[in-house]
Write a protein that holds these residues in place. Structure first.
Motif, mmCIF file in Angstrom:
data_model
loop_
_atom_site.group_PDB
_atom_site.id
_atom_site.type_symbol
_atom_site.label_atom_id
_atom_site.label_comp_id
_atom_site.label_asym_id
_atom_site.label_seq_id
_atom_site.Cartn_x
_atom_site.Cartn_y
_atom_site.Cartn_z
ATOM 1 N N UNK A 43 0.826 -1.204 0.000
ATOM 2 C CA UNK A 43 0.000 0.000 0.000
ATOM 3 C C UNK A 43 0.861 1.255 0.000
ATOM 4 N N UNK A 44 2.022 1.188 0.602
ATOM 5 C CA UNK A 44 2.950 2.316 0.638
ATOM 6 C C UNK A 44 4.063 2.044 -0.365
ATOM 7 N N UNK A 82 11.262 7.861 2.538
ATOM 8 C CA UNK A 82 10.015 8.594 2.383
ATOM 9 C C UNK A 82 9.092 7.688 1.602
ATOM 10 N N UNK A 83 7.881 7.478 2.134
ATOM 11 C CA UNK A 83 6.899 6.642 1.457
ATOM 12 C C UNK A 83 5.687 7.483 1.085
ATOM 13 N N UNK A 84 4.930 6.981 0.123
ATOM 14 C CA UNK A 84 3.669 7.620 -0.257
ATOM 15 C C UNK A 84 2.601 6.540 -0.327
ATOM 16 N N UNK A 85 1.419 6.855 0.195
ATOM 17 C CA UNK A 85 0.311 5.919 0.104
ATOM 18 C C UNK A 85 -0.468 6.195 -1.189
ATOM 19 N N UNK A 86 -1.469 5.374 -1.511
ATOM 20 C CA UNK A 86 -2.207 5.586 -2.765
ATOM 21 C C UNK A 86 -2.871 6.967 -2.872
ATOM 22 N N UNK A 87 -3.126 7.639 -1.755
ATOM 23 C CA UNK A 87 -3.719 8.978 -1.776
ATOM 24 C C UNK A 87 -2.654 10.068 -1.927
ATOM 25 N N UNK A 88 -1.379 9.681 -1.965
ATOM 26 C CA UNK A 88 -0.297 10.637 -2.143
ATOM 27 C C UNK A 88 0.260 11.214 -0.855
ATOM 28 N N UNK A 89 -0.249 10.784 0.299
ATOM 29 C CA UNK A 89 0.277 11.276 1.568
ATOM 30 C C UNK A 89 1.670 10.686 1.789
ATOM 31 N N UNK A 90 2.615 11.563 2.137
ATOM 32 C CA UNK A 90 3.998 11.143 2.326
ATOM 33 C C UNK A 90 4.343 11.044 3.804
ATOM 34 N N UNK A 91 5.167 10.047 4.111
ATOM 35 C CA UNK A 91 5.622 9.828 5.479
ATOM 36 C C UNK A 91 7.123 9.583 5.469
ATOM 37 N N UNK A 121 3.261 16.062 4.917
ATOM 38 C CA UNK A 121 2.188 16.761 4.200
ATOM 39 C C UNK A 121 2.674 18.112 3.694
ATOM 40 N N UNK A 122 2.509 18.330 2.395
ATOM 41 C CA UNK A 122 2.858 19.611 1.814
ATOM 42 C C UNK A 122 4.345 19.850 1.644
ATOM 43 N N UNK A 123 5.170 18.836 1.873
ATOM 44 C CA UNK A 123 6.611 18.990 1.748
ATOM 45 C C UNK A 123 7.127 18.086 0.638
ATOM 46 N N UNK A 124 8.199 18.470 0.035
ATOM 47 C CA UNK A 124 8.886 17.588 -0.899
ATOM 48 C C UNK A 124 10.133 17.087 -0.214
ATOM 49 N N UNK A 125 10.509 15.888 -0.521
ATOM 50 C CA UNK A 125 11.670 15.282 0.117
ATOM 51 C C UNK A 125 12.927 15.610 -0.668
#
Length: 112
Positions: free
Chosen positions: A17-18, A36-45, A102-106
């Motif tokens: 999923x991520x 840095x991971x992204x889920x299917x909705x584009x949320x990054x962690x 959220x709202x940041x680029x890695x």
């Protein structure tokens, strides 16, 4: 790695999923590695694992189950005691920390 997968499954995350979208490799100064991971909705962690002491220096909250709470002296003492107990038994203990991006680029320049 198996512990990370088990924790993700326990949290209800499905395998795949991520997606990993960036990585900061392990280095001996930080004593950690980050992805840095992204889920299917584009949320990054941002997920960091490494030497417990270094991870704890950069955390302001602790997660227990699904709830996060600010650090307390009692919380930190409990973590340090568990670390000591497990280390005495020969376990290698690592810290894991997450942060919503959220709202940041890695980029490597954003990480210290």
């Amino acid at each position: 790695m198996m512990a990370v997968i088990a924790a993700a499954q326990k949290a209800g995350l499905k395998n795949g999923a991520e997606q990993k979208i960036d990585e900061i490799p392990y280095d001996f100064v930080r004593k950690s590695l980050s992805v840095v991971t992204a889920n299917p909705q584009g949320q990054r962690t941002l997920i960091t694992k490494g030497a417990l002491e270094n991870i704890l220096k950069n955390c302001s909250q602790v997660q227990s189950g699904n709830a996060s709470q600010p650090w307390t002296i009692k919380t930190l003492a409990g973590i340090e005691q568990r670390y000591s107990d497990w280390s005495e038994k020969g376990f290698r203990v690592l810290g894991v920390a997450t942060k919503s991006m959220a709202g940041q680029t890695a980029s490597y320049s954003n990480c210290r």
